[in-house]
Write a protein that holds these residues in place. Structure first.
Motif, PDB file in Angstrom:
ATOM      1  N   ASN A 184      -8.614   3.656   4.152  1.00 61.23           N
ATOM      2  CA  ASN A 184      -7.414   4.383   4.552  1.00 61.23           C
ATOM      3  C   ASN A 184      -7.510   5.862   4.178  1.00 61.23           C
ATOM      4  OD1 ASN A 184      -5.573   2.288   5.676  1.00 61.23           O
ATOM      5  ND2 ASN A 184      -5.924   1.359   3.666  1.00 61.23           N
ATOM      6  N   THR A 185      -6.636   6.655   4.804  1.00 54.36           N
ATOM      7  CA  THR A 185      -6.654   8.108   4.604  1.00 54.36           C
ATOM      8  C   THR A 185      -5.375   8.573   3.933  1.00 54.36           C
ATOM      9  OG1 THR A 185      -7.995   8.363   6.617  1.00 54.36           O
ATOM     10  CG2 THR A 185      -6.911  10.334   5.752  1.00 54.36           C
ATOM     11  N   LEU A 207       0.837  -1.202   0.000  1.00 56.12           N
ATOM     12  CA  LEU A 207       0.000   0.000   0.000  1.00 56.12           C
ATOM     13  C   LEU A 207       0.872   1.252   0.000  1.00 56.12           C
ATOM     14  CD1 LEU A 207      -2.846   1.293   0.252  1.00 56.12           C
ATOM     15  CD2 LEU A 207      -2.514   1.218   2.736  1.00 56.12           C
ATOM     16  N   LYS A 208       1.890   1.258   0.835  1.00 57.13           N
ATOM     17  CA  LYS A 208       2.778   2.421   0.909  1.00 57.13           C
ATOM     18  C   LYS A 208       3.527   2.625  -0.409  1.00 57.13           C
ATOM     19  CE  LYS A 208       3.497   2.067   5.918  1.00 57.13           C
ATOM     20  NZ  LYS A 208       4.477   1.741   6.991  1.00 57.13           N
ATOM     21  N   ALA A 209       3.950   1.530  -1.030  1.00 57.07           N
ATOM     22  CA  ALA A 209       4.675   1.629  -2.296  1.00 57.07           C
ATOM     23  C   ALA A 209       3.791   2.197  -3.402  1.00 57.07           C
ATOM     24  CB  ALA A 209       5.205   0.257  -2.696  1.00 57.07           C
ATOM     25  N   ARG A 210       2.531   1.757  -3.453  1.00 61.60           N
ATOM     26  CA  ARG A 210       1.610   2.272  -4.474  1.00 61.60           C
ATOM     27  C   ARG A 210       1.232   3.725  -4.187  1.00 61.60           C
ATOM     28  NH1 ARG A 210      -3.042  -2.028  -4.407  1.00 61.60           N
ATOM     29  NH2 ARG A 210      -2.221  -2.338  -2.295  1.00 61.60           N
ATOM     30  N   THR A 211       1.058   4.058  -2.913  1.00 59.87           N
ATOM     31  CA  THR A 211       0.693   5.426  -2.556  1.00 59.87           C
ATOM     32  C   THR A 211       1.816   6.395  -2.915  1.00 59.87           C
ATOM     33  OG1 THR A 211      -0.632   4.574  -0.720  1.00 59.87           O
ATOM     34  CG2 THR A 211      -0.127   6.917  -0.699  1.00 59.87           C
ATOM     35  N   LYS A 212       3.038   5.962  -2.774  1.00 61.59           N
ATOM     36  CA  LYS A 212       4.193   6.813  -3.096  1.00 61.59           C
ATOM     37  C   LYS A 212       4.172   7.253  -4.554  1.00 61.59           C
ATOM     38  CE  LYS A 212       9.221   6.953  -2.471  1.00 61.59           C
ATOM     39  NZ  LYS A 212      10.416   6.179  -2.018  1.00 61.59           N
ATOM     40  N   LEU A 213       3.618   6.407  -5.429  1.00 63.34           N
ATOM     41  CA  LEU A 213       3.549   6.733  -6.854  1.00 63.34           C
ATOM     42  C   LEU A 213       2.595   7.887  -7.130  1.00 63.34           C
ATOM     43  CD1 LEU A 213       3.269   3.096  -8.296  1.00 63.34           C
ATOM     44  CD2 LEU A 213       5.326   4.528  -8.212  1.00 63.34           C
ATOM     45  N   PRO A 230      -3.567   4.779  11.424  1.00 66.71           N
ATOM     46  CA  PRO A 230      -3.270   3.355  11.235  1.00 66.71           C
ATOM     47  C   PRO A 230      -3.769   2.860   9.880  1.00 66.71           C
ATOM     48  CG  PRO A 230      -5.228   3.589  12.578  1.00 66.71           C
ATOM     49  CD  PRO A 230      -4.722   4.980  12.330  1.00 66.71           C
ATOM     50  N   ILE A 231      -3.055   1.900   9.320  1.00 65.44           N
ATOM     51  CA  ILE A 231      -3.440   1.353   8.023  1.00 65.44           C
ATOM     52  C   ILE A 231      -4.534   0.296   8.193  1.00 65.44           C
ATOM     53  CG2 ILE A 231      -2.623  -0.123   6.129  1.00 65.44           C
ATOM     54  CD1 ILE A 231       0.001   1.412   6.208  1.00 65.44           C
ATOM     55  N   GLY A 235      -8.294   0.433   0.306  1.00 64.53           N
ATOM     56  CA  GLY A 235      -8.017   1.617  -0.506  1.00 64.53           C
ATOM     57  C   GLY A 235      -8.239   2.879   0.301  1.00 64.53           C
ATOM     58  N   PHE A 236      -8.816   3.896  -0.335  1.00 60.47           N
ATOM     59  CA  PHE A 236      -8.876   5.207   0.292  1.00 60.47           C
ATOM     60  C   PHE A 236     -10.301   5.723   0.479  1.00 60.47           C
ATOM     61  CE2 PHE A 236      -4.849   5.293  -2.259  1.00 60.47           C
ATOM     62  CZ  PHE A 236      -4.019   5.033  -1.178  1.00 60.47           C
TER      63      PHE A 236
END
Length: 293
Positions: A195-196, A126-132, A211-212, A175-176
């Protein structure tokens, strides 16, 4: 009493009932009563002389174009439903669609596929995709929701029918919230959990706030909502497609894998591989004249 519900994506093959009787007879079992829920589309078969576990094995991959639910008739109509969002309540993967705006669709899709197969840790993926997504404007999210998100066929009918019959329905996504809240509102879910994303002004930072909401959190939400409404786990149903849905699928009274990855299917009580979300209504014994459209 055990019930097997045969549900055709289009219409049941003419030999469907004969085939069901044949595979049951091979296990020393038989069909008792039968009740059509919709002509040539869905039928309930009562089963004699077989356990629930064995019956589910017998009907696994029953016939092309036919989904089968095997369950006890007690608690058949569920009082609480929890559904995943991406590739379940909607036909899309929100993060991949957003990443497309940033020029990283391929990279995001590769991570998504591996995460949903259970090959990657969910939080890290999730963090890797969000970074994009770093640098995207909030207006892009609104455009993405408006132009690229498509509801799964039958999902509004499913949720609105269950709402009308007193059930509680929740959308729970890894997701978000920016997607889950409008999707939940359009379909009719009571509440969305997700998630936020972190913003600086009107721009995404590429970070997700703690929190995730991951696999175990989905299961915890199921239990918390059961406790809040005084509902037994046997009276619940969960729907999902990926590895992050497995804990809640295993915990529910009826855990359903929806057009899912093989690993998710292997942990489910039933899987929908051919039909749409209205199969969940047939599985609960609702006939089309009882559906809310």
């Amino acid at each position: 009493m055990l019930i097997a519900t045969l549900i055709a994506a289009k219409s049941l093959p003419v030999d469907a009932l004969d085939h069901a009787q044949s595979i049951l007879a091979a296990k020393g079992a038989k069909i008792g009563d039968q009740k059509w829920l919709a002509p040539e589309k869905a039928v309930d078969l009562s089963l004699d002389g077989i356990t629930l576990a064995d019956a589910r094995v017998v009907f696994a991959d029953f016939m092309a174009g036919v989904d089968v639910f095997v369950q006890n008739d007690e608690h058949r109509r569920k009082k609480l439903l929890i559904s995943d969002m991406d590739s379940t309540a909607i036909a899309d993967e929100c993060m991949d669609e957003l990443a497309d705006y940033a020029g990283f669709r391929k990279e995001s899709e590769e991570i998504t596929i591996r995460a949903m197969r259970g090959e990657l840790n969910f939080d890290e993926s999730l963090k890797a995709r969000t970074k994009l997504l770093a640098g995207l404007k909030t207006s892009i999210i609104e455009e993405c929701v408006r132009d690229r998100i498509h509801l799964t066929p039958g999902v509004k009918t499913l949720i609105q029918t269950m709402n009308a019959n007193g059930a509680h329905c929740f959308l729970v996504s890894g997701g978000f919230l920016d997607f889950a809240v409008p999707v939940a509102k359009e379909i009719g879910f009571e509440k969305a959990f997700a998630n936020t994303l972190e913003f600086e002004g009107d721009t995404l930072t590429g970070q997700v706030l703690d929190p995730i909401l991951g696999p175990e959190t989905k299961k915890e939400i199921l239990q918390e909502e059961c406790n809040r409404f005084g509902i037994k786990l046997e009276e619940t149903i969960t729907l999902g497609d990926g590895a992050n849905d497995i804990p809640m699928i295993e915990a529910a009274g009826l855990g359903v894998a929806y057009h899912a990855k093989p690993r998710t299917v292997s942990h489910s009580d039933a899987h929908i591989s051919y039909g749409d979300m209205t199969a969940i209504l047939f599985a609960q014994g609702y006939t089309p004249d009882q559906w809310v459209k």
